[in-house]
Write an enzyme that holds these catalytic residues in place. Sequence first.
Site, PDB file in Angstrom:
ATOM      1  N   GLU A  43      11.128 -25.562  43.231  1.00 30.92           N
ATOM      2  CA  GLU A  43      12.475 -25.269  42.740  1.00 30.92           C
ATOM      3  C   GLU A  43      13.489 -26.296  43.227  1.00 30.92           C
ATOM      4  O   GLU A  43      14.686 -26.028  43.259  1.00 30.92           O
ATOM      5  CB  GLU A  43      12.891 -23.852  43.152  1.00 30.92           C
ATOM      6  CG  GLU A  43      13.250 -23.666  44.598  1.00 30.92           C
ATOM      7  CD  GLU A  43      12.072 -23.476  45.555  1.00 30.92           C
ATOM      8  OE1 GLU A  43      12.351 -23.181  46.724  1.00 30.92           O
ATOM      9  OE2 GLU A  43      10.905 -23.623  45.165  1.00 30.92           O
ATOM     10  N   ASP A  97      18.313 -27.127  45.779  1.00 29.05           N
ATOM     11  CA  ASP A  97      17.247 -26.157  45.958  1.00 29.05           C
ATOM     12  C   ASP A  97      17.757 -24.806  45.461  1.00 29.05           C
ATOM     13  O   ASP A  97      18.849 -24.383  45.827  1.00 29.05           O
ATOM     14  CB  ASP A  97      16.871 -26.068  47.444  1.00 29.05           C
ATOM     15  CG  ASP A  97      15.723 -25.134  47.685  1.00 29.05           C
ATOM     16  OD1 ASP A  97      14.567 -25.587  47.606  1.00 29.05           O
ATOM     17  OD2 ASP A  97      15.977 -23.939  47.955  1.00 29.05           O
TER      18      ASP A  97
END
Length: 163
Positions: free
Chosen positions: A125, A81
Site C-alpha cells: 500500500e 502509505d
Amino acid sequence: YIRELKKKYEKEVVALSATISFLKTSNTSLKELSLTDPLTGLGNRRSFEADIQKLDSLFATETNRRSGGLALSNLGVLMIDIDNFKSINDSIGHDAGDVVLKQVAKIISDSFPRTNDTVYRWGGEEIVVILLDVSENKLVSLAQNVCAKIAAADFGLTCSSAD
C-alpha cells in the site's frame, strides 16, 4: 529457376520483415508491462529504480550543473502509505483492498499532473511520488493537498461487523 528463387527470397524477406516488426512491438509491450504495476497502472518499483538511475545521471552531469539545470535542492520525493490498509484487507477482503488501492492511486496520480512528476507503486500500500523542480514549501502543500483528497474520498465500502 533463378526467378523462382528470387520470388521465394522476396516472400521470405517480407515474412521476415513482418516477424521483426511483430517482435519489436511485442518487446515494447513486454517492457511496458515489466515497468507497470498491473493493479494500479502506476510505474512499479523497477520503473522507479530505472528513473532514479536516469535522474542520478542527469544530476551528475557537469553540463547540467553549469547550465543551471535541475538541482537536487529542487527534487521532491513523497512516500505515501495508506493508513490501516491491513485492516481493510482483513475485515472486508482483498478485493475491497484492491478497490481502495486503485482509487487512492488514481487520486494521487491525478494530484500530480505535471509531466515531470512521476507516481509509482512502491509495494503493498505504499506509493512514491518524484517531483522535479519543486520547492520545499510547494512539496509540503502538495502533500497536504493529496492527504486531504484521500481523507475526503468516498471509497464506497461498508464494513459489516459480526459482533
